[in-house]
Design a protein around this motif. Structure first.
Motif, PDB file in Angstrom:
ATOM      1  N   GLN A 172       1.025  -1.347   0.087  1.00 44.23           N
ATOM      2  CA  GLN A 172       0.563   0.151  -0.265  1.00 44.23           C
ATOM      3  C   GLN A 172       0.935   0.646  -0.137  1.00 44.23           C
ATOM      4  N   VAL A 173       0.444   1.943  -0.434  1.00 41.98           N
ATOM      5  CA  VAL A 173       1.202   3.589  -0.953  1.00 41.98           C
ATOM      6  C   VAL A 173       1.706   4.214  -0.132  1.00 41.98           C
ATOM      7  N   GLN A 174       2.334   4.784   0.993  1.00 42.26           N
ATOM      8  CA  GLN A 174       2.527   5.829   1.851  1.00 42.26           C
ATOM      9  C   GLN A 174       2.814   6.884   0.482  1.00 42.26           C
ATOM     10  N   LEU A 175       1.998   8.309   1.458  1.00 39.56           N
ATOM     11  CA  LEU A 175       2.062   9.648   1.552  1.00 39.56           C
ATOM     12  C   LEU A 175       2.207  10.977   2.103  1.00 39.56           C
ATOM     13  N   VAL A 176       3.333  11.375   2.040  1.00 36.75           N
ATOM     14  CA  VAL A 176       3.309  12.596   3.317  1.00 36.75           C
ATOM     15  C   VAL A 176       3.648  13.979   2.573  1.00 36.75           C
ATOM     16  N   GLU A 177       3.043  14.599   3.063  1.00 35.24           N
ATOM     17  CA  GLU A 177       3.205  15.937   2.361  1.00 35.24           C
ATOM     18  C   GLU A 177       3.624  16.467   2.893  1.00 35.24           C
ATOM     19  N   SER A 178       4.199  17.857   2.914  1.00 33.98           N
ATOM     20  CA  SER A 178       4.941  18.857   4.010  1.00 33.98           C
ATOM     21  C   SER A 178       4.949  20.446   2.971  1.00 33.98           C
ATOM     22  N   GLY A 179       5.337  21.120   3.469  1.00 33.77           N
ATOM     23  CA  GLY A 179       5.019  22.228   2.957  1.00 33.77           C
ATOM     24  C   GLY A 179       3.616  23.732   2.578  1.00 33.77           C
ATOM     25  N   GLY A 180       3.002  23.665   4.125  1.00 32.85           N
ATOM     26  CA  GLY A 180       1.814  23.736   4.206  1.00 32.85           C
ATOM     27  C   GLY A 180       2.464  25.442   5.047  1.00 32.85           C
ATOM     28  N   GLY A 181       1.463  26.407   5.042  1.00 36.20           N
ATOM     29  CA  GLY A 181       1.103  27.231   5.954  1.00 36.20           C
ATOM     30  C   GLY A 181       0.718  28.609   5.657  1.00 36.20           C
ATOM     31  N   VAL A 182       1.202  29.363   6.721  1.00 34.07           N
ATOM     32  CA  VAL A 182       0.242  30.869   6.312  1.00 34.07           C
ATOM     33  C   VAL A 182       1.003  31.550   5.169  1.00 34.07           C
ATOM     34  N   VAL A 183       0.117  31.784   4.344  1.00 35.97           N
ATOM     35  CA  VAL A 183       0.601  32.946   3.455  1.00 35.97           C
ATOM     36  C   VAL A 183      -0.316  34.474   2.918  1.00 35.97           C
ATOM     37  N   HIS A 184       0.227  35.652   2.722  1.00 35.38           N
ATOM     38  CA  HIS A 184      -0.319  36.740   2.236  1.00 35.38           C
ATOM     39  C   HIS A 184      -1.078  36.297   0.832  1.00 35.38           C
ATOM     40  N   PRO A 185      -1.894  37.199   0.445  1.00 38.26           N
ATOM     41  CA  PRO A 185      -2.851  36.719  -0.767  1.00 38.26           C
ATOM     42  C   PRO A 185      -1.672  37.484  -1.672  1.00 38.26           C
ATOM     43  N   TYR A 195      -4.525  20.024   1.232  1.00 38.54           N
ATOM     44  CA  TYR A 195      -3.882  19.635   0.475  1.00 38.54           C
ATOM     45  C   TYR A 195      -3.171  18.109   0.563  1.00 38.54           C
ATOM     46  N   TYR A 196      -3.520  17.072  -0.059  1.00 45.73           N
ATOM     47  CA  TYR A 196      -3.373  15.861  -0.095  1.00 45.73           C
ATOM     48  C   TYR A 196      -3.181  15.243  -2.203  1.00 45.73           C
ATOM     49  N   CYS A 197      -1.853  14.681  -1.560  1.00 44.29           N
ATOM     50  CA  CYS A 197      -1.958  14.267  -3.078  1.00 44.29           C
ATOM     51  C   CYS A 197      -1.914  12.743  -3.146  1.00 44.29           C
ATOM     52  N   ASN A 198      -1.981  12.343  -4.030  1.00 47.24           N
ATOM     53  CA  ASN A 198      -2.188  10.909  -4.407  1.00 47.24           C
ATOM     54  C   ASN A 198      -2.170  10.408  -6.177  1.00 47.24           C
ATOM     55  N   ASP A 228      -7.834   5.542  -3.294  1.00 46.59           N
ATOM     56  CA  ASP A 228      -8.502   6.012  -2.042  1.00 46.59           C
ATOM     57  C   ASP A 228      -7.795   6.474  -0.758  1.00 46.59           C
ATOM     58  N   HIS A 229      -5.961   6.467  -1.626  1.00 47.26           N
ATOM     59  CA  HIS A 229      -4.977   6.237  -0.669  1.00 47.26           C
ATOM     60  C   HIS A 229      -4.903   7.526  -0.003  1.00 47.26           C
ATOM     61  N   TRP A 230      -4.666   7.837   0.901  1.00 44.45           N
ATOM     62  CA  TRP A 230      -4.838   9.129   1.001  1.00 44.45           C
ATOM     63  C   TRP A 230      -3.056   9.785   2.298  1.00 44.45           C
ATOM     64  N   GLY A 231      -2.661  10.500   2.086  1.00 43.98           N
ATOM     65  CA  GLY A 231      -2.175  11.121   3.128  1.00 43.98           C
ATOM     66  C   GLY A 231      -2.349  11.882   4.560  1.00 43.98           C
ATOM     67  N   GLN A 232      -1.160  12.906   5.437  1.00 44.86           N
ATOM     68  CA  GLN A 232      -2.235  13.339   6.047  1.00 44.86           C
ATOM     69  C   GLN A 232      -2.345  14.469   5.929  1.00 44.86           C
ATOM     70  N   GLY A 233      -1.899  14.738   4.409  1.00 45.76           N
ATOM     71  CA  GLY A 233      -2.002  16.264   4.426  1.00 45.76           C
ATOM     72  C   GLY A 233      -1.217  17.614   4.617  1.00 45.76           C
ATOM     73  N   THR A 234      -1.766  18.851   3.733  1.00 48.86           N
ATOM     74  CA  THR A 234      -0.788  20.169   4.703  1.00 48.86           C
ATOM     75  C   THR A 234      -1.290  20.749   4.685  1.00 48.86           C
ATOM     76  N   GLN A 235      -1.760  21.828   6.008  1.00 49.07           N
ATOM     77  CA  GLN A 235      -2.813  22.744   5.709  1.00 49.07           C
ATOM     78  C   GLN A 235      -1.709  24.423   4.723  1.00 49.07           C
ATOM     79  N   VAL A 236      -3.203  24.641   3.902  1.00 49.00           N
ATOM     80  CA  VAL A 236      -2.376  26.006   3.384  1.00 49.00           C
ATOM     81  C   VAL A 236      -3.812  27.181   3.923  1.00 49.00           C
ATOM     82  N   THR A 237      -2.836  27.975   4.660  1.00 45.79           N
ATOM     83  CA  THR A 237      -3.519  29.369   4.917  1.00 45.79           C
ATOM     84  C   THR A 237      -3.276  30.628   4.473  1.00 45.79           C
ATOM     85  N   VAL A 238      -4.672  31.330   3.570  1.00 41.52           N
ATOM     86  CA  VAL A 238      -3.619  32.372   2.259  1.00 41.52           C
ATOM     87  C   VAL A 238      -4.603  33.665   3.417  1.00 41.52           C
ATOM     88  N   SER A 239      -4.249  34.193   4.087  1.00 43.53           N
ATOM     89  CA  SER A 239      -4.763  35.381   4.830  1.00 43.53           C
ATOM     90  C   SER A 239      -3.830  36.618   4.542  1.00 43.53           C
TER      91      SER A 239
END
Length: 113
Positions: free
Chosen positions: A1-14, A93-96, A101-112
């Motif tokens: 079973q494939v495993q996926l690990v996302e990274s690189g998210g964060g808070v960024v301005h518009p 955000y999730y990669c695939n 139907d296999h998913w990683g934990q995802g990475t949060q992106v917030t634009v504010s």
């Protein structure tokens, strides 16, 4: 079973940029399709970018011209370069692989601002 690990998210301005990374546990030479999805609060997960056989890239209209999906075969990595970010890009955000139907934990992106 494939495993996926996302990274690189964060808070960024518009208008800002982020680059998401996804480590894939199998050789991506064996994968027919690579993709990025996102899920905003209260909404369903949606496909926003895919890289399919023959190197064809397909983007949802909401990100076309701003996001770029890419891959590194040597590192088994998938990337999503996101430019000109908007508040409506806020999501997990999730990669695939292979649109399965296999998913990683995802990475949060917030634009504010």
């Amino acid at each position: 079973q494939v495993q996926l690990v996302e990274s690189g998210g964060g808070v960024v301005h518009p208008g800002g940029s982020l680059r998401l990374s996804c480590a894939v546990s199998v050789s991506i030479f064996s994968v027919n399709a690579l993709a990025w999805y996102r899920q905003a609060p209260g909404k369903q997960r949606e496909l926003i970018a895919s890289l399919v056989s023959g190197g064809r890239r397909i983007y949802d209209d909401s990100v076309k011209g701003r996001f770029t999906i890419s891959r590194d075969y040597n590192k088994n990595m998938v990337y999503l370069q996101m430019n000109k970010l908007k508040p409506e890009d806020t999501a997990v955000y999730y990669c695939n692989t292979n649109f399965d139907d296999h998913w990683g934990q995802g990475t949060q992106v917030t634009v504010s601002s």
